[in-house]
Motif scaffolding. Structure first.
Motif, PDB file in Angstrom:
ATOM      1  N   UNK A   1     -33.513  39.019  56.240  1.00  0.00           N
ATOM      2  CA  UNK A   1     -32.553  39.845  57.054  1.00  0.00           C
ATOM      3  C   UNK A   1     -33.088  39.273  58.551  1.00  0.00           C
ATOM      4  N   UNK A   2     -32.270  38.689  59.235  1.00  0.00           N
ATOM      5  CA  UNK A   2     -32.297  38.135  60.671  1.00  0.00           C
ATOM      6  C   UNK A   2     -32.314  39.113  61.778  1.00  0.00           C
ATOM      7  N   UNK A   3     -31.178  40.009  61.598  1.00  0.00           N
ATOM      8  CA  UNK A   3     -30.871  41.035  62.584  1.00  0.00           C
ATOM      9  C   UNK A   3     -30.451  42.210  61.828  1.00  0.00           C
TER      10      UNK A   3
ATOM     11  N   UNK B   1     -28.596  42.168  58.805  1.00  0.00           N
ATOM     12  CA  UNK B   1     -27.563  40.892  58.895  1.00  0.00           C
ATOM     13  C   UNK B   1     -28.501  39.663  58.240  1.00  0.00           C
ATOM     14  N   UNK B   2     -28.074  39.202  57.012  1.00  0.00           N
ATOM     15  CA  UNK B   2     -28.682  38.396  56.427  1.00  0.00           C
ATOM     16  C   UNK B   2     -28.934  36.738  56.750  1.00  0.00           C
ATOM     17  N   UNK B   3     -29.833  35.883  56.760  1.00  0.00           N
ATOM     18  CA  UNK B   3     -29.613  34.586  57.117  1.00  0.00           C
ATOM     19  C   UNK B   3     -28.557  33.865  56.605  1.00  0.00           C
ATOM     20  N   UNK B   4     -27.723  33.294  57.272  1.00  0.00           N
ATOM     21  CA  UNK B   4     -26.579  32.615  56.769  1.00  0.00           C
ATOM     22  C   UNK B   4     -25.383  33.368  57.045  1.00  0.00           C
ATOM     23  N   UNK B   5     -25.703  34.655  57.213  1.00  0.00           N
ATOM     24  CA  UNK B   5     -24.357  35.465  57.121  1.00  0.00           C
ATOM     25  C   UNK B   5     -23.855  35.577  58.537  1.00  0.00           C
TER      26      UNK B   5
END
Ligand SMILES: [Zn+2]
Ligand SMILES: [Zn+2]
Length: 61
Positions: free
Chosen positions: A22-24, A33-37
């Motif tokens: 999860x990045x954000x 908000x997941x990595x690559x999404x």
């Protein structure tokens, strides 16, 4: 090398693949908000696609 998919890094969908990071966190609903999404960056604040979609409306008189 992974013994399930025989690749390094894993093939897409390999059960040994680590879960996406999860990045954000959406400022509105708090969902990850997941990595690559894809997400929306509004004035530097992360919004998830669902919140943007539910905010979209049609102008009516
Ligand atoms: Zn694998
Ligand atoms: Zn959201």
């Amino acid at each position: 090398m992974c013994d399930l998919c025989n690749h390094s890094p894993h093939l897409r969908g390999c059960p040994n693949e680590p879960p996406p990071k999860a990045i954000h966190e959406c400022v509105w609903c708090g969902s990850s908000i997941l990595e690559g999404q894809d997400y929306y960056d509004i004035d530097g604040e992360p919004w998830c696609e669902n919140c943007i979609k539910s905010s979209r409306t049609t102008a009516e008189d």
